[in-house]
Write a protein that holds these residues in place. Sequence first.
Motif, mmCIF file in Angstrom:
data_model
loop_
_atom_site.group_PDB
_atom_site.id
_atom_site.type_symbol
_atom_site.label_atom_id
_atom_site.label_comp_id
_atom_site.label_asym_id
_atom_site.label_seq_id
_atom_site.Cartn_x
_atom_site.Cartn_y
_atom_site.Cartn_z
ATOM 1 N N ILE A 41 0.829 -1.212 0.000
ATOM 2 C CA ILE A 41 0.000 0.000 0.000
ATOM 3 C C ILE A 41 0.862 1.260 0.000
ATOM 4 O O ILE A 41 0.553 2.238 -0.678
ATOM 5 C CB ILE A 41 -0.943 -0.004 1.225
ATOM 6 C CG1 ILE A 41 -1.983 -1.132 1.091
ATOM 7 C CG2 ILE A 41 -1.641 1.337 1.393
ATOM 8 C CD1 ILE A 41 -2.821 -1.315 2.323
ATOM 9 N N LEU A 42 1.962 1.218 0.744
ATOM 10 C CA LEU A 42 2.805 2.401 0.905
ATOM 11 C C LEU A 42 3.979 2.418 -0.064
ATOM 12 O O LEU A 42 4.840 3.294 0.020
ATOM 13 C CB LEU A 42 3.336 2.469 2.348
ATOM 14 C CG LEU A 42 2.275 2.510 3.455
ATOM 15 C CD1 LEU A 42 2.935 2.480 4.822
ATOM 16 C CD2 LEU A 42 1.387 3.731 3.304
ATOM 17 N N HIS A 126 -8.758 5.429 6.343
ATOM 18 C CA HIS A 126 -8.708 5.237 4.906
ATOM 19 C C HIS A 126 -7.255 5.008 4.500
ATOM 20 O O HIS A 126 -6.317 5.562 5.097
ATOM 21 C CB HIS A 126 -9.254 6.457 4.165
ATOM 22 C CG HIS A 126 -10.738 6.607 4.288
ATOM 23 N ND1 HIS A 126 -11.625 5.738 3.687
ATOM 24 C CD2 HIS A 126 -11.497 7.515 4.951
ATOM 25 C CE1 HIS A 126 -12.849 6.115 3.969
ATOM 26 N NE2 HIS A 126 -12.808 7.193 4.744
ATOM 27 N N VAL A 127 -7.060 4.198 3.462
ATOM 28 C CA VAL A 127 -5.713 3.962 2.951
ATOM 29 C C VAL A 127 -5.068 5.285 2.562
ATOM 30 O O VAL A 127 -3.901 5.544 2.843
ATOM 31 C CB VAL A 127 -5.765 2.986 1.754
ATOM 32 C CG1 VAL A 127 -4.419 2.935 1.044
ATOM 33 C CG2 VAL A 127 -6.166 1.601 2.214
ATOM 34 N N ALA A 128 -5.872 6.169 1.921
ATOM 35 C CA ALA A 128 -5.327 7.456 1.474
ATOM 36 C C ALA A 128 -4.847 8.287 2.666
ATOM 37 O O ALA A 128 -3.873 9.037 2.556
ATOM 38 C CB ALA A 128 -6.373 8.218 0.679
ATOM 39 N N GLN A 129 -5.554 8.161 3.802
ATOM 40 C CA GLN A 129 -5.157 8.908 4.997
ATOM 41 C C GLN A 129 -3.772 8.476 5.463
ATOM 42 O O GLN A 129 -2.917 9.312 5.772
ATOM 43 C CB GLN A 129 -6.184 8.691 6.106
ATOM 44 C CG GLN A 129 -5.854 9.403 7.398
ATOM 45 C CD GLN A 129 -6.826 9.039 8.523
ATOM 46 O OE1 GLN A 129 -7.726 8.221 8.338
ATOM 47 N NE2 GLN A 129 -6.621 9.627 9.680
ATOM 48 N N VAL A 134 2.220 9.144 5.775
ATOM 49 C CA VAL A 134 3.581 8.667 5.483
ATOM 50 C C VAL A 134 4.300 9.661 4.580
ATOM 51 O O VAL A 134 5.463 10.007 4.799
ATOM 52 C CB VAL A 134 3.519 7.262 4.839
ATOM 53 C CG1 VAL A 134 4.884 6.870 4.279
ATOM 54 C CG2 VAL A 134 3.050 6.241 5.841
ATOM 55 N N GLN A 135 3.612 10.142 3.546
ATOM 56 C CA GLN A 135 4.240 11.094 2.628
ATOM 57 C C GLN A 135 4.649 12.369 3.362
ATOM 58 O O GLN A 135 5.753 12.899 3.151
ATOM 59 C CB GLN A 135 3.273 11.429 1.485
ATOM 60 C CG GLN A 135 3.814 12.444 0.483
ATOM 61 C CD GLN A 135 5.028 11.932 -0.275
ATOM 62 O OE1 GLN A 135 5.178 10.725 -0.450
ATOM 63 N NE2 GLN A 135 5.893 12.828 -0.693
ATOM 64 N N TYR A 344 -18.038 10.762 -5.430
ATOM 65 C CA TYR A 344 -17.218 11.422 -6.438
ATOM 66 C C TYR A 344 -15.714 11.312 -6.195
ATOM 67 O O TYR A 344 -14.930 11.747 -7.035
ATOM 68 C CB TYR A 344 -17.606 12.900 -6.526
ATOM 69 C CG TYR A 344 -19.048 13.116 -6.897
ATOM 70 C CD1 TYR A 344 -19.555 12.660 -8.113
ATOM 71 C CD2 TYR A 344 -19.919 13.760 -6.025
ATOM 72 C CE1 TYR A 344 -20.880 12.848 -8.449
ATOM 73 C CE2 TYR A 344 -21.259 13.957 -6.363
ATOM 74 C CZ TYR A 344 -21.721 13.495 -7.579
ATOM 75 O OH TYR A 344 -23.026 13.677 -7.907
ATOM 76 N N GLY A 345 -15.313 10.774 -5.056
ATOM 77 C CA GLY A 345 -13.889 10.585 -4.804
ATOM 78 C C GLY A 345 -13.318 11.612 -3.841
ATOM 79 O O GLY A 345 -13.930 12.630 -3.520
ATOM 80 N N HIS A 346 -12.087 11.336 -3.394
ATOM 81 C CA HIS A 346 -11.460 12.175 -2.373
ATOM 82 C C HIS A 346 -11.093 13.558 -2.900
ATOM 83 O O HIS A 346 -11.045 14.522 -2.130
ATOM 84 C CB HIS A 346 -10.210 11.490 -1.823
ATOM 85 C CG HIS A 346 -10.513 10.282 -0.998
ATOM 86 N ND1 HIS A 346 -11.021 10.362 0.281
ATOM 87 C CD2 HIS A 346 -10.409 8.960 -1.273
ATOM 88 C CE1 HIS A 346 -11.212 9.144 0.763
ATOM 89 N NE2 HIS A 346 -10.845 8.281 -0.159
ATOM 90 N N SER A 347 -10.809 13.685 -4.195
ATOM 91 C CA SER A 347 -10.466 15.009 -4.715
ATOM 92 C C SER A 347 -11.655 15.959 -4.593
ATOM 93 O O SER A 347 -11.492 17.137 -4.237
ATOM 94 C CB SER A 347 -10.027 14.903 -6.173
ATOM 95 O OG SER A 347 -11.065 14.367 -6.975
#
Length: 725
Positions: A41-42, A126-129, A134-135, A344-347
């Motif tokens: 994932i990362l 959430h994976v995006a979170q 990490v980023q 509609y997604g995270h964006s």
Amino acid sequence: MVIPGEVFFHNQLAETPADAQTARILIVDDDVSLRRTLPHILAAPHREFDTADCVHAAIAQLEAGIFDLIVLDYRLPDATGLAVLDWLSEHERDEAVIMISGEDAIDAVIGALRRGADDYVRKPYHVAQLQRAVQNALHKRMLERANRAMGERLRASERLHRFLVESSPDLIFTLDAQGRFNYVNPRIEELLGFRRNHLLNQPFASLVLPEDSDRIASVLQAQHTRPDTSFTLELRLRKATDTAAGVSGHLAVALQGIPMLGRGEGGEGGYVGLYGIARDISERKRAEEIISFQAYHDQLTRLPNRVLFRDRLDLALTQARRRSGSLAVLYVDIDRFKLVNDTYGHSEGDALIRGVAARLSATLRRSDTLARVGGDEFTILLPDIGGVEDAEHTARKIQTSLEAPLALTHGDFRATVSVGIAIYPADGETCETLMQHADIAMYQVKRSGKNGYRFFAPELNTRHQGRIAIENDLRVALKLGQLELHYQPQVSLSQRRVVGVEALLRWNHPDDGLISPAIFIPIAEELGLIGEISRWVLEQACAQLAAWQKRGHDNVKMSLNLAAYDFDRGDIVAEVTDCIARHGLPPGQITLEITEHMMMQDTPGVTAKVRRLREAGVGIAIDDFGTGYSALAYLQKLPISALKIDRSFVKDLGGLMTNPIISAIIGIARGFDLDLIAEGVEHAQQAAMLRALGCDVMQGYYFARPVQADDAEALFSMPPRSVSG
């Protein structure tokens, strides 16, 4: 998009060996599946992963090598993740740490952050979170590394002998005893734009910004009394192109001054001037500003984060106590944010958050603080208020500011918010208490229909504690077998028999008895448990219908309710058809009831899933038809098989009174060739009137209350109560 200073840091990294750019990440978690999946994932270029399953193994890995980042679970078999943080502190290690925890207590967060954790991610996430966390951590470490490298080069350069002064990248100069230039190298022309010969015999202070002039004047004056003391300080020098000394017209430098001694006006060994080296540190200052900003601000909205908000609230509380004043804390949550994010997604969700943040900021005073403290949650500090009416006025302004729709990529969206308000000192005297009480008041607005504001009241705390108790009990109710189905017969007057039953969910709480689904179903939806509960209801209902059919009741249908969340899951069609097939049931014997509100929302995929269920033979009924914003176009679009007349229309029937809405619904059902069921029939007059209007199938207390399976089966062979007329 390149942030200020980013190109500079990329250039700095390019000067280091290639292997120094590879980020080593240690994942510490006792969950085997997470240790296996998180590296995937990362994964990103120039990232390497190692794993550990406990504190002991993690420390062993740390003793063996250096890591850039540790993704650390709070709960580990041999200790908590805090032990790893303590080890890092004791050994003066500087690895970045992201703590992951399912702990609800704020003490866990505080403990981790106080021990040096860079970020805290709460489960479920959430994976995006996690990817963003990490980023951000790796980016921050890159900035710190570049900053340290720059500082080390600066300190090293100060120890080296300066030769070839004319070609030096630094500004090198000498001053006389009065602080006037008597030498300056050519670098002055490139850095500041002044011609070197024009500066000779001019005071050094003429290049210094007014804000720093007192500091340099005192330092130069001190050289006359302590001529053996060198100094280093940071200054801002003005450029020749901008005499007004604006932001673009100055240069940040680190100035090293070395006194020159000799025969002069001060006598032998006296102070005769200053040897100075000024190095450009603009990029370093910019990096420090970026690091500081990221530590105290939300990266999406650029607003203060929770840490900075608490600092400002603590300061405001101190001032309010000293002045015997008041302040308010507002907790703001965006309504229906999950709908936008999931559809509609995270964006688009990020765009909505930024739009709401801009609207909120426009309603506040310069002295107020707006912070983003969570995904779709904001907090507002209103210091120095005159009374509760000031806080109420701000809440109303917030509601008004959101009346105009927000423009998103997929179209306009009318955002609303729920606002909870806590007042100091009436609702609490500490930062934690005020934020908690404002949060409780906000959740009460959520449960009351959203899009509003509410002040905290002591009774809300009692309700909140009761709700938490229900949440905790509901999490284990299914495992402990506390959920059960009751069945209410659906009677055909023309056939004089039970033609179907509706499966109704009940929670048989060991202490509180039967709890209505109207209480626990909304909580289950908020907790994400509704999917598991719906699967259990489907399985139990199909199994019960199969058991009845084996005993000869093969002409009875089963109706059961599904939530809007169930249709958001991609596997709902397969779940229903597989369950029906597994129990050997004819698909036409099962009817799924959906709400009119869900039909009107028309979220992507709902129409397709309803159509696939109908193609498989499963019945679809619109529950509570007529209570929302009914539209015939949706009846044409969705392949519905039945309508249910809501009890709110049935209860007013009686005597010679008729309800034109019921007549209209019956006409719609006939026009679209749909089955029709009236619910909430409680006495013979209602049943007779419905029959006269053309409705044949009914359910309600007049025929039978919801009962358990055995009692419902006993009604199958008994004729229903007669209806005159």
